[in-house]
Design an enzyme around this catalytic site. Structure first.
Site, mmCIF file in Angstrom:
data_model
loop_
_atom_site.group_PDB
_atom_site.id
_atom_site.type_symbol
_atom_site.label_atom_id
_atom_site.label_comp_id
_atom_site.label_asym_id
_atom_site.label_seq_id
_atom_site.Cartn_x
_atom_site.Cartn_y
_atom_site.Cartn_z
ATOM 1 N N GLN A 1 -31.389 48.074 -17.892
ATOM 2 C CA GLN A 1 -32.010 47.664 -19.143
ATOM 3 C C GLN A 1 -32.033 48.871 -20.077
ATOM 4 O OE1 GLN A 1 -35.843 46.441 -17.489
ATOM 5 N NE2 GLN A 1 -35.372 44.306 -17.947
ATOM 6 N N GLU B 1 -41.223 37.004 -26.767
ATOM 7 C CA GLU B 1 -41.394 36.969 -25.317
ATOM 8 C C GLU B 1 -42.869 37.158 -24.985
ATOM 9 O OE1 GLU B 1 -39.385 39.090 -21.334
ATOM 10 O OE2 GLU B 1 -38.609 39.473 -23.356
ATOM 11 N N GLU C 1 -28.986 44.381 -19.913
ATOM 12 C CA GLU C 1 -29.975 43.643 -20.690
ATOM 13 C C GLU C 1 -30.612 44.641 -21.660
ATOM 14 O OE1 GLU C 1 -33.655 40.609 -19.683
ATOM 15 O OE2 GLU C 1 -33.488 42.451 -18.497
ATOM 16 N N TYR D 1 -32.879 41.055 -28.856
ATOM 17 C CA TYR D 1 -32.715 40.937 -27.411
ATOM 18 C C TYR D 1 -31.343 40.363 -27.086
ATOM 19 C CZ TYR D 1 -33.296 38.944 -22.731
ATOM 20 O OH TYR D 1 -33.120 38.611 -21.406
ATOM 21 N N PRO E 1 -32.352 38.422 -10.994
ATOM 22 C CA PRO E 1 -31.566 37.406 -11.699
ATOM 23 C C PRO E 1 -31.099 37.910 -13.067
ATOM 24 C CG PRO E 1 -33.598 36.496 -10.825
ATOM 25 C CD PRO E 1 -33.714 37.971 -10.704
#
Length: 223
Positions: A165, A207, A116, A107, A155
């Protein structure tokens, strides 16, 4: 006299050879970044600070991390490097999931463009996969599905922003370990027009969200 001089020179050469330090071999790349605690402060707006929601106990070591969690609303923790590269990342350990959604991924982020990204190795559900599936790649003993998804006014490490992403999802899920050839994913994304910018951090991360329960423990290295 000539013989003595030659003998002296030979002796000097031998001493010099013995005294010269041997070249140190290039070993595994030791992690230098912790995704947790203070380094999560810039992601608090994501509600992924491990101190919020449920019980999350995270510990970092010099070459890995461990985390146990229960009733977790949303968190991400891990260990890796301050700057992402096309390094091969090798990890050894385990993840178990008893509730909620739990995933294990390489990640990280890039800037300019702000991206991301996930290379998802395991999830007990869909995990990070969302948006549009745009292709596949073969790497490290499995097919990975490639997804892209746009986050609008969300954010990020650069504040509230709109960004993409990029997500690779491994079909043959693995939690016990292996090597992730990051270059294969960056190359496959590029072929799909998914560009990365200057690299920010890059981690092996656990996560969880949605009342997540379970644990992870890993050691990692890069090469």
């Amino acid at each position: 006299m000539v013989a003595f001089t030659q003998l002296a020179l030979a002796f000097t050469a031998i001493v010099g050879t013995l005294a010269a330090p041997a070249a140190e071999p290039i070993g595994p790349e030791t992690p230098d970044f912790v995704l947790g605690g203070e380094n999560l402060a810039r992601r608090q707006d994501y509600n992924q600070n491990y101190k919020t929601g449920g019980s999350v106990n995270f510990q970092s070591s010099s070459n890995g991390y461990s985390v146990t969690f229960s009733g977790a609303g949303d968190f991400v923790v891990g260990k890796g490097w301050k700057t992402g590269t096309t390094r091969n990342i090798t990890y050894t350990g385990s993840t178990t999931a008893s509730s909620g959604t739990v995933l294990l991924s390489i990640y990280g982020w890039s800037k300019n463009p702000l991206v991301e990204y996930y290379i998802q190795e395991y999830s007990n559900g869909a995990g990070a996969a969302q948006g549009t599936k745009i292709g596949t790649l073969e790497s490290d003993g499995s097919t990975y599905d490639i997804w892209k998804h746009q986050q609008v006014n969300q954010p990020s490490i650069s504040g509230t922003a709109t960004f993409w992403q990029y997500i690779s999802v491994r079909q043959k899920k693995r939690t016990d370990g292996g090597t992730v050839t990051v270059a294969n994913h960056f190359d496959a994304w590029a072929k799909q027009g998914l560009k990365l910018g200057s690299m920010d951090y890059q981690t092996l991360a656990t996560e969880g969200w949605g009342n997540a329960g379970g644990n992870s423990k890993y050691t990692i290295s890069g090469a």
